[in-house]
Design a protein around this motif. Structure first.
Motif, PDB file in Angstrom:
ATOM      1  N   MET A  71       0.837  -1.197   0.000  1.00  0.00           N
ATOM      2  CA  MET A  71       0.000   0.000   0.000  1.00  0.00           C
ATOM      3  C   MET A  71       0.871   1.245   0.000  1.00  0.00           C
ATOM      4  N   THR A  72       0.464   2.276  -0.708  1.00  0.00           N
ATOM      5  CA  THR A  72       1.203   3.524  -0.720  1.00  0.00           C
ATOM      6  C   THR A  72       0.910   4.310   0.552  1.00  0.00           C
ATOM      7  N   GLN A  73       1.707   5.373   0.773  1.00  0.00           N
ATOM      8  CA  GLN A  73       1.566   6.175   1.985  1.00  0.00           C
ATOM      9  C   GLN A  73       0.162   6.750   2.121  1.00  0.00           C
ATOM     10  N   PHE A  74      -0.358   7.354   1.041  1.00  0.00           N
ATOM     11  CA  PHE A  74      -1.693   7.955   1.080  1.00  0.00           C
ATOM     12  C   PHE A  74      -2.516   7.439  -0.098  1.00  0.00           C
ATOM     13  N   GLN A  75      -3.750   7.080   0.167  1.00  0.00           N
ATOM     14  CA  GLN A  75      -4.688   6.688  -0.890  1.00  0.00           C
ATOM     15  C   GLN A  75      -5.685   7.817  -1.051  1.00  0.00           C
ATOM     16  N   LYS A  76      -5.839   8.308  -2.283  1.00  0.00           N
ATOM     17  CA  LYS A  76      -6.741   9.426  -2.527  1.00  0.00           C
ATOM     18  C   LYS A  76      -7.837   9.019  -3.490  1.00  0.00           C
ATOM     19  N   GLY A  77      -8.903   9.801  -3.493  1.00  0.00           N
ATOM     20  CA  GLY A  77      -9.963   9.636  -4.485  1.00  0.00           C
ATOM     21  C   GLY A  77     -10.533   8.241  -4.529  1.00  0.00           C
ATOM     22  N   ALA A  78     -10.556   7.665  -5.726  1.00  0.00           N
ATOM     23  CA  ALA A  78     -11.145   6.343  -5.920  1.00  0.00           C
ATOM     24  C   ALA A  78     -10.418   5.284  -5.104  1.00  0.00           C
ATOM     25  N   ALA A  79      -9.095   5.404  -4.991  1.00  0.00           N
ATOM     26  CA  ALA A  79      -8.331   4.424  -4.218  1.00  0.00           C
ATOM     27  C   ALA A  79      -8.711   4.491  -2.741  1.00  0.00           C
ATOM     28  N   PRO A 126       6.956   4.886   5.592  1.00  0.00           N
ATOM     29  CA  PRO A 126       5.897   4.034   6.138  1.00  0.00           C
ATOM     30  C   PRO A 126       6.186   2.545   5.996  1.00  0.00           C
ATOM     31  N   SER A 127       5.576   1.780   6.856  1.00  0.00           N
ATOM     32  CA  SER A 127       5.656   0.331   6.768  1.00  0.00           C
ATOM     33  C   SER A 127       4.859  -0.156   5.567  1.00  0.00           C
ATOM     34  N   HIS A 182       8.639  -2.462   9.362  1.00  0.00           N
ATOM     35  CA  HIS A 182       7.968  -1.941  10.550  1.00  0.00           C
ATOM     36  C   HIS A 182       8.575  -0.615  11.015  1.00  0.00           C
ATOM     37  N   THR A 183       7.723   0.334  11.351  1.00  0.00           N
ATOM     38  CA  THR A 183       8.178   1.572  11.989  1.00  0.00           C
ATOM     39  C   THR A 183       8.437   1.283  13.466  1.00  0.00           C
ATOM     40  N   PRO A 184       9.125   2.187  14.182  1.00  0.00           N
ATOM     41  CA  PRO A 184       9.297   1.981  15.627  1.00  0.00           C
ATOM     42  C   PRO A 184       7.967   1.772  16.349  1.00  0.00           C
ATOM     43  N   TRP A 185       6.934   2.482  15.915  1.00  0.00           N
ATOM     44  CA  TRP A 185       5.634   2.321  16.566  1.00  0.00           C
ATOM     45  C   TRP A 185       5.008   0.969  16.243  1.00  0.00           C
ATOM     46  N   TYR A 202      -0.216   1.910  20.214  1.00  0.00           N
ATOM     47  CA  TYR A 202       0.859   2.171  19.259  1.00  0.00           C
ATOM     48  C   TYR A 202       0.500   1.763  17.824  1.00  0.00           C
ATOM     49  N   ARG A 203      -0.692   1.216  17.658  1.00  0.00           N
ATOM     50  CA  ARG A 203      -1.119   0.761  16.334  1.00  0.00           C
ATOM     51  C   ARG A 203      -1.351   1.936  15.394  1.00  0.00           C
ATOM     52  N   GLY A 204      -0.921   1.783  14.165  1.00  0.00           N
ATOM     53  CA  GLY A 204      -1.245   2.776  13.145  1.00  0.00           C
ATOM     54  C   GLY A 204      -2.719   2.682  12.818  1.00  0.00           C
ATOM     55  N   LYS A 205      -3.456   3.747  13.079  1.00  0.00           N
ATOM     56  CA  LYS A 205      -4.909   3.710  12.944  1.00  0.00           C
ATOM     57  C   LYS A 205      -5.339   4.285  11.599  1.00  0.00           C
TER      58      LYS A 205
END
Length: 260
Positions: free
Chosen positions: A1-9, A68-69, A81-84, A117-120
């Motif tokens: 998965m990419t860092q940010f998903q926009k629009g239709a994605a 990002p992970s 994995h990130t530190p978090w 610590y979970r990425g939400k």
């Protein structure tokens, strides 16, 4: 998965399911705390962005990882994995060990710690603020975004004729009970004042400016993430990290944290 998903994605991510899941740079999220209300126009069905944010309420402000992970289609971390993410995994492993041992109290406690610590998964959604006559972006949890999108879908063919009221409420004071609603305003003469009607008309035939999503979130490098873990109360030595680790720091934000 990419860092940010926009629009239709982003829309696909919202509809597909998955997990429940910085500071603001040149553009801010619109203030949207409990009790807030906006009269808005919805310009389209794909004016949203998905992201995975980290933070601990009142301790560490919301941020995204600069590097990002890697997540699968359901939003679960599979590599890098990130530190978090490592902090979550540490407590998640203890949770599973407690489950195998039949220790329900410890299992619950470790599950709660892992959740910190979970990425939400969250969604930035775009609207037109009719009072101000400008486009705004609000920050929503996945469930809040689903509720809002259900209304957008229901009135999709009437978006050019309907204004809405966007509200955030909480009847109990518990974060899980925070509700966001998008309610249609049927009568323009009764529900909107003259300026709001003028601002509604001003956006006829226009699309939401997707560039407003760019640079919206604070991207923390590894060093900043480690410092944030310490601020959150996590013993970073448990995952083999120290405050001397990581890359050059970006100054951490001091404004917002998750507002559920």
């Amino acid at each position: 998965m990419t860092q940010f998903q926009k629009g239709a994605a982003a829309l696909g991510a919202l509809q597909a399911g998955g997990s429940e899941g910085g500071n603001l740079n040149t553009i801010d999220f619109a203030k949207f705390s409990v009790g807030s209300s906006y009269k808005v126009r919805v310009l389209g069905t794909e004016d949203l962005m998905q992201y995975f944010g980290y933070g601990v309420y009142k301790k560490v402000n919301t941020f995204v990882a600069k590097n990002p992970s890697t997540r699968n289609e359901k939003g679960f971390v599979v590599s890098d994995h990130t530190p978090w993410d490592l902090a979550e995994k540490y407590h998640r492993d203890l949770q599973f060990a407690a489950k195998d041992a039949g220790n329900e109290k410890e299992e619950k406690a470790q599950s709660q710690e892992a959740g910190k610590y979970r990425g939400k998964e969250r969604f930035a959604m775009g609207f037109v603020d009719l009072a101000a006559g400008k486009e705004i972006v609000v920050d929503l949890t996945r469930n809040q975004a689903l509720d809002v999108y259900a209304t957008i879908t229901k009135y999709e063919k009437k978006l050019g004729k309907l204004a809405f009221e966007l509200t955030k409420t909480n009847a109990t004071g518990q974060a899980k009970d925070t509700k966001v609603a998008l309610t249609p305003l049927i009568d323009f003469d009764e529900d909107l004042n003259e300026k709001e009607r003028e601002n509604f008309a001003k956006f006829d035939g226009k699309e939401f400016n997707a560039a407003l999503f760019d640079g919206l979130l604070f991207e923390a490098d590894e060093k900043t993430q480690i410092e944030n873990l310490v601020a959150a109360g996590f013993d970073i030595s448990l995952i083999g990290l120290s405050l001397g680790a990581g890359s050059e720091s970006n100054e951490a934000p001091a404004e917002d944290s998750f507002d559920f």
